[in-house]
Structures are given as structure tokens and as C-alpha cells.
Design a protein around this motif. Structure first.
Motif, PDB file in Angstrom:
ATOM      1  N   LEU A 190       0.832  -1.200   0.000  1.00 23.62           N
ATOM      2  CA  LEU A 190       0.000   0.000   0.000  1.00 23.62           C
ATOM      3  C   LEU A 190       0.871   1.256   0.000  1.00 23.62           C
ATOM      4  O   LEU A 190       1.821   1.375   0.778  1.00 23.62           O
ATOM      5  N   GLN A 191       0.534   2.195  -0.894  1.00 28.88           N
ATOM      6  CA  GLN A 191       1.263   3.444  -1.015  1.00 28.88           C
ATOM      7  C   GLN A 191       0.394   4.673  -0.744  1.00 28.88           C
ATOM      8  O   GLN A 191       0.906   5.709  -0.332  1.00 28.88           O
ATOM      9  N   LEU A 192      -0.918   4.559  -0.960  1.00 26.93           N
ATOM     10  CA  LEU A 192      -1.821   5.693  -0.776  1.00 26.93           C
ATOM     11  C   LEU A 192      -3.063   5.218  -0.029  1.00 26.93           C
ATOM     12  O   LEU A 192      -3.700   4.247  -0.426  1.00 26.93           O
ATOM     13  N   LEU A 193      -3.393   5.932   1.060  1.00 24.61           N
ATOM     14  CA  LEU A 193      -4.580   5.628   1.852  1.00 24.61           C
ATOM     15  C   LEU A 193      -5.322   6.930   2.121  1.00 24.61           C
ATOM     16  O   LEU A 193      -4.751   7.880   2.660  1.00 24.61           O
ATOM     17  N   GLN A 194      -6.606   6.962   1.743  1.00 25.38           N
ATOM     18  CA  GLN A 194      -7.447   8.131   1.952  1.00 25.38           C
ATOM     19  C   GLN A 194      -8.549   7.773   2.944  1.00 25.38           C
ATOM     20  O   GLN A 194      -9.365   6.890   2.681  1.00 25.38           O
ATOM     21  N   VAL A 195      -8.570   8.483   4.083  1.00 26.65           N
ATOM     22  CA  VAL A 195      -9.522   8.183   5.157  1.00 26.65           C
ATOM     23  C   VAL A 195     -10.214   9.449   5.655  1.00 26.65           C
ATOM     24  O   VAL A 195     -10.848   9.422   6.715  1.00 26.65           O
ATOM     25  N   GLY A 196     -10.103  10.547   4.947  1.00 29.37           N
ATOM     26  CA  GLY A 196     -10.687  11.798   5.407  1.00 29.37           C
ATOM     27  C   GLY A 196     -12.208  11.805   5.346  1.00 29.37           C
ATOM     28  O   GLY A 196     -12.852  10.922   4.773  1.00 29.37           O
ATOM     29  N   ASP A 197     -12.798  12.832   5.989  1.00 30.00           N
ATOM     30  CA  ASP A 197     -14.254  13.048   5.978  1.00 30.00           C
ATOM     31  C   ASP A 197     -15.009  11.870   6.584  1.00 30.00           C
ATOM     32  O   ASP A 197     -16.014  11.400   6.042  1.00 30.00           O
ATOM     33  N   ASN A 198     -14.502  11.371   7.719  1.00 25.17           N
ATOM     34  CA  ASN A 198     -15.181  10.340   8.491  1.00 25.17           C
ATOM     35  C   ASN A 198     -15.316  10.831   9.938  1.00 25.17           C
ATOM     36  O   ASN A 198     -14.476  11.596  10.415  1.00 25.17           O
ATOM     37  N   PRO A 199     -16.345  10.418  10.660  1.00 23.58           N
ATOM     38  CA  PRO A 199     -16.523  10.869  12.056  1.00 23.58           C
ATOM     39  C   PRO A 199     -15.634  10.094  13.016  1.00 23.58           C
ATOM     40  O   PRO A 199     -16.103   9.277  13.817  1.00 23.58           O
ATOM     41  N   TRP A 200     -14.332  10.345  12.978  1.00 26.00           N
ATOM     42  CA  TRP A 200     -13.382   9.586  13.782  1.00 26.00           C
ATOM     43  C   TRP A 200     -13.519   9.913  15.263  1.00 26.00           C
ATOM     44  O   TRP A 200     -13.595  11.080  15.651  1.00 26.00           O
ATOM     45  N   GLU A 201     -13.513   8.874  16.082  1.00 25.04           N
ATOM     46  CA  GLU A 201     -13.482   9.015  17.539  1.00 25.04           C
ATOM     47  C   GLU A 201     -12.067   8.658  18.006  1.00 25.04           C
ATOM     48  O   GLU A 201     -11.677   7.496  17.998  1.00 25.04           O
ATOM     49  N   CYS A 202     -11.330   9.677  18.383  1.00 26.84           N
ATOM     50  CA  CYS A 202      -9.927   9.491  18.758  1.00 26.84           C
ATOM     51  C   CYS A 202      -9.839   9.033  20.211  1.00 26.84           C
ATOM     52  O   CYS A 202      -9.453   9.792  21.110  1.00 26.84           O
ATOM     53  N   ASP A 203     -10.227   7.792  20.458  1.00 30.40           N
ATOM     54  CA  ASP A 203     -10.207   7.227  21.797  1.00 30.40           C
ATOM     55  C   ASP A 203      -9.300   6.001  21.798  1.00 30.40           C
ATOM     56  O   ASP A 203      -8.479   5.807  20.892  1.00 30.40           O
ATOM     57  N   CYS A 204      -9.459   5.160  22.817  1.00 30.06           N
ATOM     58  CA  CYS A 204      -8.596   3.989  22.956  1.00 30.06           C
ATOM     59  C   CYS A 204      -8.747   3.010  21.799  1.00 30.06           C
ATOM     60  O   CYS A 204      -7.807   2.284  21.473  1.00 30.06           O
ATOM     61  N   ASN A 205      -9.921   2.964  21.172  1.00 35.69           N
ATOM     62  CA  ASN A 205     -10.141   2.035  20.061  1.00 35.69           C
ATOM     63  C   ASN A 205      -9.327   2.398  18.826  1.00 35.69           C
ATOM     64  O   ASN A 205      -9.120   1.553  17.954  1.00 35.69           O
ATOM     65  N   LEU A 206      -8.885   3.635  18.738  1.00 30.23           N
ATOM     66  CA  LEU A 206      -8.113   4.089  17.574  1.00 30.23           C
ATOM     67  C   LEU A 206      -6.618   4.177  17.881  1.00 30.23           C
ATOM     68  O   LEU A 206      -5.834   4.558  17.019  1.00 30.23           O
ATOM     69  N   ARG A 207      -6.222   3.800  19.086  1.00 29.19           N
ATOM     70  CA  ARG A 207      -4.821   3.943  19.479  1.00 29.19           C
ATOM     71  C   ARG A 207      -3.907   3.040  18.657  1.00 29.19           C
ATOM     72  O   ARG A 207      -2.864   3.487  18.151  1.00 29.19           O
ATOM     73  N   GLU A 208      -4.274   1.769  18.503  1.00 28.04           N
ATOM     74  CA  GLU A 208      -3.429   0.848  17.750  1.00 28.04           C
ATOM     75  C   GLU A 208      -3.344   1.229  16.275  1.00 28.04           C
ATOM     76  O   GLU A 208      -2.306   1.064  15.640  1.00 28.04           O
ATOM     77  N   PHE A 209      -4.444   1.749  15.722  1.00 28.26           N
ATOM     78  CA  PHE A 209      -4.397   2.190  14.327  1.00 28.26           C
ATOM     79  C   PHE A 209      -3.489   3.407  14.180  1.00 28.26           C
ATOM     80  O   PHE A 209      -2.870   3.593  13.137  1.00 28.26           O
ATOM     81  N   LYS A 210      -3.388   4.226  15.211  1.00 31.07           N
ATOM     82  CA  LYS A 210      -2.457   5.359  15.185  1.00 31.07           C
ATOM     83  C   LYS A 210      -1.019   4.851  15.075  1.00 31.07           C
ATOM     84  O   LYS A 210      -0.207   5.408  14.325  1.00 31.07           O
ATOM     85  N   HIS A 211      -0.693   3.787  15.801  1.00 28.03           N
ATOM     86  CA  HIS A 211       0.634   3.178  15.678  1.00 28.03           C
ATOM     87  C   HIS A 211       0.880   2.721  14.243  1.00 28.03           C
ATOM     88  O   HIS A 211       1.976   2.915  13.699  1.00 28.03           O
ATOM     89  N   TRP A 212      -0.131   2.079  13.634  1.00 26.35           N
ATOM     90  CA  TRP A 212       0.036   1.612  12.257  1.00 26.35           C
ATOM     91  C   TRP A 212       0.214   2.800  11.320  1.00 26.35           C
ATOM     92  O   TRP A 212       1.022   2.728  10.369  1.00 26.35           O
ATOM     93  N   MET A 213      -0.512   3.898  11.516  1.00 27.64           N
ATOM     94  CA  MET A 213      -0.360   5.078  10.658  1.00 27.64           C
ATOM     95  C   MET A 213       1.054   5.648  10.748  1.00 27.64           C
ATOM     96  O   MET A 213       1.638   6.062   9.733  1.00 27.64           O
ATOM     97  N   GLU A 214       1.612   5.684  11.953  1.00 32.21           N
ATOM     98  CA  GLU A 214       2.974   6.180  12.102  1.00 32.21           C
ATOM     99  C   GLU A 214       3.958   5.288  11.362  1.00 32.21           C
ATOM    100  O   GLU A 214       4.885   5.779  10.706  1.00 32.21           O
ATOM    101  N   TRP A 215       3.752   3.974  11.460  1.00 32.91           N
ATOM    102  CA  TRP A 215       4.628   3.059  10.712  1.00 32.91           C
ATOM    103  C   TRP A 215       4.423   3.212   9.216  1.00 32.91           C
ATOM    104  O   TRP A 215       5.395   3.187   8.446  1.00 32.91           O
TER     105      TRP A 215
END
Length: 370
Positions: A190-215
Motif C-alpha cells: 500500500l502506497q496511498l490511503l485516503q480516510v478523510g471526511d469520516n466521524p473519527w473518535e480518537c479514543d482507545c479504540n483508535l490507538r493501535e491504528f495510530k501506531h500503524w499510521m505512524e509506521w
């Protein structure tokens, strides 16, 4: 006589050969025309690129007479609301499929089962709310997938397990609130990921995905803005810019949940194992070793561990500086007290009458001490 007679015979032979060649050519042409696949009614077909364009025709069903050799099928801007599982059967050569701008709300799990050579799939601007886990398992060559402007609230685990060649993925303008890191780990290309314009809840459920985004960003992937909607303190901020220290409470919640689960009977820790043995009557109770279940080790993100290390190093440096300052202050106090004592002794030894020699010696002594 032979020379004069050979001319008409040769011309007759040439005429006969030309007629035979003409008949053979006509038969070959007729056979080729009959062998060419028919183009669906009202669609446009390109025999060179093997493209079938059925866009903007108001279709409610997929044309049943699609050529088997079709490589590109355009069905965008129609009125397709439901597709049968056999809609694209026998189209094993299909490489590009565009179903954008329709009214599709659900896709059968085996609808793309025969599309083993599919490389691009466009499902933009539909009403798809759920996706089956096995929907894309038979398209390992898929490179571009567009699921934007739909009603997706979640992605099933394992949806992208069979897509090692996927390069671009669009999930914009859906109803996604969180994502699972394990869902995206199989996307090694994967080289391009578009995830904008979504009602993201930046809580504990999104913490692991944040790690993946940084990687993902670290290895050169391109990612648009993931703006938080909740909580209010993070509204409008990019999830990648939120420090990991904001999620320290997640570890506390995990510890509380793990400690609360100790009372639940069952292996390997049971309620009976937690109850101390009753002491015998008349005997003094002896301390018993703790049989409590080991608690789950608290997860500490990399950024938090680095922050703790920085605090420890800064504390050590500050402690050394403070010790040096205390030593310097003590040395100054001792030196000042010695000088004051020395001056008092000089005044006692000074004669009643002025003695220039004594004053000269005193100045020498003061200069030597200094």
C-alpha cells in the motif's frame, strides 16, 4: 505455336488462382465476423482495447451478453441497486471494473469470484453499508480500490488479507469511527490511503491504528488528514499529531479491566485459588504466599518510554549540577570564614603605634593568601 498458346493458358490459370484466393478470403472474413463477440445493446465496444462502455444508460441490471474477452467494463452513472452473484461470471479476463455512481447497497460475497485478473475496482458513490469478509479473496492482483462516499461504518476483519498487491485504497466520506490495525497489516504494498471526511473518535479504540499510521508514514506511505470528531478537546486535530501521552488513561482502563476479571472463575486463575486457607483452631496463623493471578503488564507506547528516559536523564543531570552548586557554595562559605578569622588575628597582632615594616609584612601576607 507453343509460345503463342502459352499466354492464354497462363492467364486462365492466374484467373482461377485469384478466384480461389478470393473465395478463401471471403470465407475467412465471414468466419472472423461470426467469431467476434457481440456488443451489448446500447453499449459501446472497442475491439482493440477490449473495452465495453455501458455508462450513463440508466441500466438497472448488468447486460447478460458481455463478451468473455472484455478487459474493461464501465457501468458507472446507472441505476444499479442490486447485483446477482453471477453478474460477472466467465469474465476471467476482466482487469478494470467501474460501478461508481449507482445505488448499490450490498454486494454478494461471491460476486467477484471469477475476476481473478482484476486490478482496479471502482465502487465510489454508492450506498454500501456492509462488506463481506470474502468479497475480495479471489482478486489477488487488485491494485486500486475505491470505496469512498458510501455508508460503511466498519470493515470486517480479514477483508484485505488476500490483497498483497493493493497500492491505493480510498475510504473517504463514509461513517467510519475507528479501524483495526490487524485489518491493514496485510497491505504490504500500500502506497496511498485516503480516510478523510469520516466521524473519527480518537479514543482507545483508535490507538493501535495510530501506531500503524505512524509506521505507514515512516515507510513512505501517503495518508490524508484523519481529523478527530470526538472528544471535544481533539476536535479538528489530525490524529497523527496527537501525542501518545494523551492515551495513558487507556492503560489504566486495561489494568482495571484485568484486575476486575480476576474474580471470574475459570482457568488458569480460579476464585478458589484466590481464597486463603482457613487456619487450624488453636494454631497461630502463618503468612501464606500470595496466590493472586499475575496482572497484565501495562502497555507503554514507544513515545512514552522515550519520554520517561528523557525525564530520568534530565533528573540525573540536574542532580549533578545541584551537587556542584552546593559544593561551590560550601567552599565559598569556608573561604570567607577563614579570611574573616585571618583579618581578626591581624588586628590583634597589630602594634599600638604604626610600624611601616609590620604593615608591609601584613600586605605581603594578604597578597600571598589571596
Amino acid at each position: 505455336m507453343l509460345a503463342s498458346g502459352s499466354g492464354p493458358e497462363q492467364r486462365t490459370r492466374l484467373v482461377l488462382q485469384w478466384r480461389q484466393i478470393s473465395w478463401i478470403t471471403c470465407w475467412i472474413t465471414l468466419y472472423a465476423v461470426e467469431a467476434l463477440p457481440p456488443c451489448p445493446f446500447s453499449c459501446k465496444c472497442d475491439s482493440r482495447s477490449l473495452e465495453v462502455d455501458c455508462s450513463g444508460l440508466g441500466l438497472t441490471t448488468v447486460p447478460p451478453d458481455l463478451p468473455a474477452a472484455t478487459r474493461t467494463l464501465l457501468l458507472l452513472n446507472n441505476k444499479l441497486s442490486a447485483l446477482p452473484s453471477w453478474a460477472f461470471a466467465n469474465l476471467s479476463s476482466l482487469q478494470r471494473l467501474d460501478l461508481s455512481n449507482n445505488f448499490l447497497d450490498q454486494l454478494p460475497s461471491s460476486i467477484f469470484g471469477d475476476l481473478t485478473n482484476l486490478t482496479e475496482l471502482q465502487l465510489r458513490n454508492n450506498s454500501i453499508r456492509t462488506l463481506d469478509r470474502d468479497l475480495l479473496q479471489h482478486s489477488p492482483l487488485l491494485r486500486h480500490l475505491d470505496l469512498s462516499i458510501n455508508g460503511l461504518a466498519q470493515l470486517p476483519p480479514g477483508l484485505f488479507d488476500g490483497l498483497p498487491a493493493l497500492r491505493s485504497l480510498s475510504l473517504r466520506s463514509n461513517r467510519l469511527q475507528n479501524l483495526d490495525r490487524l485489518t491493514f497489516e496485510p497491505l504490504v504494498s500500500l502506497q496511498l490511503l485516503q480516510v478523510g471526511d469520516n466521524p473519527w473518535e480518537c479514543d482507545c479504540n483508535l490507538r493501535e491504528f495510530k501506531h500503524w499510521m505512524e509506521w505507514f508514514s515512516y515507510r513512505g506511505g501517503r495518508l490524508d488528514q484523519l481529523a478527530c470528531t470526538l472528544p471535544k478537546e481533539l476536535r479538528g486535530k489530525d490524529m497523527r499529531m496527537v501525542p501518545m501521552e494523551m492515551f495513558n488513561y487507556c492503560s489504566q482502563l486495561e489494568d482495571q479491566n484485568s484486575s476486575a476479571g480476576l474474580d471470574v472463575p475459570g482457568p488458569p486463575c480460579t476464585k478458589a485459588s484466590l481464597e486463603p486457607a482457613k487456619p487450624k483452631p488453636g494454631a497461630e496463623p502463618e503468612p501464606e504466599p500470595s496466590t493472586a493471578c499475575p496482572q497484565k503488564q501495562r502497555y507503554r507506547p514507544v513515545s512514552v518510554r522515550r519520554a520517561i528516559g528523557t525525564v530520568i536523564i534530565a533528573g540525573v543531570v540536574c542532580g549533578i549540577v545541584c551537587i556542584m552548586m552546593v559544593v561551590a557554595a560550601a567552599y565559598g562559605c569556608i573561604y570567607a570564614s577563614l579570611m574573616a578569622k585571618y583579618h581578626r588575628e591581624l588586628k590583634k597582632r597589630q602594634p599600638l603605634m604604626g610600624d611601616p615594616e609590620g604593615e608591609h609584612e601584613e600586605q605581603k601576607q594578604i597578597s600571598s593568601v589571596a
